[in-house]
Design an enzyme around this catalytic site. Structure first.
Site, PDB file in Angstrom:
ATOM      1  N   GLN A  98       0.856  -1.203   0.000  1.00  0.00           N
ATOM      2  CA  GLN A  98       0.000   0.000   0.000  1.00  0.00           C
ATOM      3  C   GLN A  98       0.883   1.240   0.000  1.00  0.00           C
ATOM      4  O   GLN A  98       0.379   2.355  -0.039  1.00  0.00           O
ATOM      5  CB  GLN A  98      -0.880   0.002   1.257  1.00  0.00           C
ATOM      6  CG  GLN A  98      -1.834  -1.181   1.327  1.00  0.00           C
ATOM      7  CD  GLN A  98      -2.378  -1.366   2.739  1.00  0.00           C
ATOM      8  OE1 GLN A  98      -3.363  -0.752   3.117  1.00  0.00           O
ATOM      9  NE2 GLN A  98      -1.739  -2.199   3.531  1.00  0.00           N
ATOM     10  N   ASP A 101       6.052   4.763  -1.565  1.00  0.00           N
ATOM     11  CA  ASP A 101       7.397   5.326  -1.363  1.00  0.00           C
ATOM     12  C   ASP A 101       8.489   4.719  -2.241  1.00  0.00           C
ATOM     13  O   ASP A 101       9.647   5.169  -2.176  1.00  0.00           O
ATOM     14  CB  ASP A 101       7.793   5.232   0.120  1.00  0.00           C
ATOM     15  CG  ASP A 101       7.737   3.791   0.657  1.00  0.00           C
ATOM     16  OD1 ASP A 101       7.928   2.841  -0.128  1.00  0.00           O
ATOM     17  OD2 ASP A 101       7.501   3.639   1.876  1.00  0.00           O
ATOM     18  N   HIS A 116      -1.720   1.277  -4.043  1.00  0.00           N
ATOM     19  CA  HIS A 116      -2.035   2.702  -3.894  1.00  0.00           C
ATOM     20  C   HIS A 116      -1.114   3.576  -4.752  1.00  0.00           C
ATOM     21  O   HIS A 116      -1.026   4.777  -4.528  1.00  0.00           O
ATOM     22  CB  HIS A 116      -1.968   3.118  -2.416  1.00  0.00           C
ATOM     23  CG  HIS A 116      -3.073   2.522  -1.592  1.00  0.00           C
ATOM     24  ND1 HIS A 116      -3.089   2.536  -0.218  1.00  0.00           N
ATOM     25  CD2 HIS A 116      -4.231   1.896  -1.968  1.00  0.00           C
ATOM     26  CE1 HIS A 116      -4.201   1.924   0.223  1.00  0.00           C
ATOM     27  NE2 HIS A 116      -4.892   1.538  -0.821  1.00  0.00           N
ATOM     28  N   CYS A 127      -5.943   6.990 -20.229  1.00  0.00           N
ATOM     29  CA  CYS A 127      -5.465   5.712 -20.798  1.00  0.00           C
ATOM     30  C   CYS A 127      -4.692   4.887 -19.774  1.00  0.00           C
ATOM     31  O   CYS A 127      -4.259   3.784 -20.077  1.00  0.00           O
ATOM     32  CB  CYS A 127      -4.613   5.959 -22.042  1.00  0.00           C
ATOM     33  SG  CYS A 127      -2.993   6.694 -21.709  1.00  0.00           S
ATOM     34  N   GLY A 185       3.154  -4.474   8.853  1.00  0.00           N
ATOM     35  CA  GLY A 185       3.103  -3.035   9.061  1.00  0.00           C
ATOM     36  C   GLY A 185       1.875  -2.356   8.502  1.00  0.00           C
ATOM     37  O   GLY A 185       1.963  -1.219   8.032  1.00  0.00           O
ATOM     38  N   SER A 187      -2.303  -1.380   9.371  1.00  0.00           N
ATOM     39  CA  SER A 187      -3.403  -1.396  10.339  1.00  0.00           C
ATOM     40  C   SER A 187      -4.605  -2.139   9.765  1.00  0.00           C
ATOM     41  O   SER A 187      -5.565  -2.410  10.473  1.00  0.00           O
ATOM     42  CB  SER A 187      -3.809   0.037  10.708  1.00  0.00           C
ATOM     43  OG  SER A 187      -4.230   0.723   9.553  1.00  0.00           O
ATOM     44  N   ASN A 211       3.847  -7.031  13.222  1.00  0.00           N
ATOM     45  CA  ASN A 211       3.432  -5.683  13.609  1.00  0.00           C
ATOM     46  C   ASN A 211       3.659  -5.548  15.116  1.00  0.00           C
ATOM     47  O   ASN A 211       3.269  -6.435  15.867  1.00  0.00           O
ATOM     48  CB  ASN A 211       1.937  -5.502  13.279  1.00  0.00           C
ATOM     49  CG  ASN A 211       1.491  -4.060  13.300  1.00  0.00           C
ATOM     50  OD1 ASN A 211       1.820  -3.314  14.217  1.00  0.00           O
ATOM     51  ND2 ASN A 211       0.733  -3.660  12.297  1.00  0.00           N
TER      52      ASN A 211
HETATM   53  P1  OAD Z   1      -1.349   2.807   9.018  1.00  0.00           P
HETATM   54  O1  OAD Z   1      -0.670   4.070   9.409  1.00  0.00           O
HETATM   55  O2  OAD Z   1      -2.832   2.782   9.084  1.00  0.00           O
HETATM   56  O3  OAD Z   1      -0.817   1.622   9.935  1.00  0.00           O
HETATM   57  C1  OAD Z   1       0.553   1.428  10.152  1.00  0.00           C
HETATM   58  C2  OAD Z   1       0.744   0.138  10.906  1.00  0.00           C
HETATM   59  O4  OAD Z   1       2.136  -0.085  11.022  1.00  0.00           O
HETATM   60  C3  OAD Z   1       0.176   0.118  12.339  1.00  0.00           C
HETATM   61  O5  OAD Z   1      -0.571  -1.068  12.532  1.00  0.00           O
HETATM   62  C4  OAD Z   1       1.434   0.126  13.208  1.00  0.00           C
HETATM   63  O6  OAD Z   1       1.257  -0.606  14.422  1.00  0.00           O
HETATM   64  C5  OAD Z   1       2.436  -0.556  12.317  1.00  0.00           C
HETATM   65  N1  OAD Z   1       3.846  -0.255  12.574  1.00  0.00           N
HETATM   66  C6  OAD Z   1       4.399   0.870  13.083  1.00  0.00           C
HETATM   67  N2  OAD Z   1       5.745   0.771  13.124  1.00  0.00           N
HETATM   68  C7  OAD Z   1       6.045  -0.447  12.613  1.00  0.00           C
HETATM   69  C8  OAD Z   1       7.260  -1.142  12.368  1.00  0.00           C
HETATM   70  N3  OAD Z   1       8.459  -0.598  12.645  1.00  0.00           N
HETATM   71  N4  OAD Z   1       7.193  -2.387  11.833  1.00  0.00           N
HETATM   72  C9  OAD Z   1       5.995  -2.942  11.533  1.00  0.00           C
HETATM   73  N5  OAD Z   1       4.828  -2.341  11.743  1.00  0.00           N
HETATM   74  C10 OAD Z   1       4.842  -1.105  12.264  1.00  0.00           C
HETATM   75  O7  OAD Z   1      -0.798   2.438   7.565  1.00  0.00           O
HETATM   76  P2  OAD Z   1      -1.461   1.518   6.441  1.00  0.00           P
HETATM   77  O8  OAD Z   1      -2.125   0.323   7.030  1.00  0.00           O
HETATM   78  O9  OAD Z   1      -0.424   1.278   5.420  1.00  0.00           O
HETATM   79  O10 OAD Z   1      -3.766   5.197   1.782  1.00  0.00           O
HETATM   80  O11 OAD Z   1      -2.561   2.475   5.853  1.00  0.00           O
HETATM   81  C11 OAD Z   1      -3.290   2.090   4.724  1.00  0.00           C
HETATM   82  C12 OAD Z   1      -3.596   3.266   3.860  1.00  0.00           C
HETATM   83  O12 OAD Z   1      -4.205   4.309   4.653  1.00  0.00           O
HETATM   84  C13 OAD Z   1      -2.379   3.957   3.272  1.00  0.00           C
HETATM   85  O13 OAD Z   1      -1.881   3.314   2.122  1.00  0.00           O
HETATM   86  C14 OAD Z   1      -2.911   5.318   2.937  1.00  0.00           C
HETATM   87  C15 OAD Z   1      -3.712   5.599   4.193  1.00  0.00           C
HETATM   88  O14 OAD Z   1      -4.790   6.443   4.036  1.00  0.00           O
HETATM   89  C16 OAD Z   1      -3.858   6.211   0.899  1.00  0.00           C
HETATM   90  O15 OAD Z   1      -3.301   7.266   1.084  1.00  0.00           O
HETATM   91  C17 OAD Z   1      -4.702   5.917  -0.299  1.00  0.00           C
END
Ligand code: OAD
Length: 251
Positions: A98, A101, A116, A127, A185, A187, A211
């Site tokens: 997702q 970067d 994403h 297109c 990593g 949520s 996580n």
């Molecule tokens: P989140 O910010 O919602 O969740 C990050 C997760 O990473 C949490 O569960 C943390 O506990 C965990 N975490 C933190 N540090 C960590 C580490 N060192 N190792 C492993 N895990 C760790 O991020 P996403 O789930 O990626 O979408 O969020 C999903 C989407 O929400 C993103 O792609 C973005 C956002 O809105 C868009 O912008 C379209």
């Protein structure tokens, strides 16, 4: 995982936390500070693409500017390299991320779907052709697709924007193919990506969460590793290699 025949990793912002990129939710998260973005951002972009481009190129909000700066300067961490190592060792077959970067690619993950999008690319809304950011001039805003003259936007999926069909199909296909899925990593709150583990599980996959904190999906996982991915994945790579050698030796 070593016994699995097809393992897919689903990664989220936590994967890049140890590269200095803030997550979205949780302590220090971008949305924790600013609140979740408006679901109509894509609509706003379509109404006035020139303004969107202006704020992307010259962000005025300090949190957004700091986030952009972190994305621009980040380097892969040991977790990204270990995941690429698991792929080249044949222990992971695909990564669905997702994250926008680009760090999986820099770390040499090859079989990769960026559900994403990718911050370093632009995409035509007509297109769906993608271009490296540096390939396209932004002297005149909004830039236009060199192929069809359609409107260009960042490849990163905006709130309210449908996931491009190609990556959505690939990601769903991978969830259906795998017999093991690593949830690293994330949520697991944003669909459709958050629905992929349940899809995989319904088709028999073993789910492993990596996580440091509990998530919405912890309860359905078959195994949970409560550690940062930058520590857990290098250990997993070492152990998986050793176990595979043992299995091969005992054959
Ligand atoms: P989140 O910010 O919602 O969740 C990050 C997760 O990473 C949490 O569960 C943390 O506990 C965990 N975490 C933190 N540090 C960590 C580490 N060192 N190792 C492993 N895990 C760790 O991020 P996403 O789930 O990626 O979408 O969020 C999903 C989407 O929400 C993103 O792609 C973005 C956002 O809105 C868009 O912008 C379209």
């Amino acid at each position: 995982m070593v016994k699995a025949s097809y393992t897919v990793a689903l990664t989220g912002a936590g994967m890049s936390a140890e590269s200095g990129i803030p997550t979205f939710r949780g302590p220090g998260g971008l949305w924790t500070k600013k609140g979740e973005p408006d679901i109509r951002i894509y609509e706003t972009f379509l109404d006035d693409p020139k303004s969107w481009w202006g704020s992307r190129l010259w962000p005025t909000d300090p949190d957004t500017a700091a986030f952009s700066e972190a994305l621009e300067s980040a380097r892969p961490n040991p977790g990204h390299y270990a995941l690429a190592g698991l792929e080249s060792a044949g222990l992971i077959q695909y990564v669905v991320t997702q994250n926008v970067d680009n760090l999986h690619r820099v770390a040499a993950s090859v079989r990769l779907a960026e559900i994403h999008g990718n911050r370093f690319k632009l995409r035509c809304i007509n297109c769906v052709a993608r271009f490296e950011r540096d390939e396209v001039s932004t002297d005149k805003l909004p830039p236009r697709c060199p192929h069809c003259q359609g409107l260009l936007k960042g490849d990163g999926v905006m709130f309210g924007e449908p996931i491009p069909r190609d990556v959505l199909e690939t990601s769903t296909e991978q969830a259906l193919l795998c017999d093991c899925m690593l949830l690293i990593g994330t949520s697991a709150l944003v669909c459709p990506a958050a629905g992929l583990p349940a899809t995989a599980q319904r088709h028999g996959a073993f789910l492993i969460e990596i996580n440091p904190l509990e998530t919405a999906l912890s309860i359905i996982c078959d195994m949970v590793v409560r550690a940062p991915s930058g520590e857990a994945l290098p250990r997993l790579l070492d152990r998986a290699r050793a176990m595979r050698e043992d299995l091969a030796g005992g054959r």
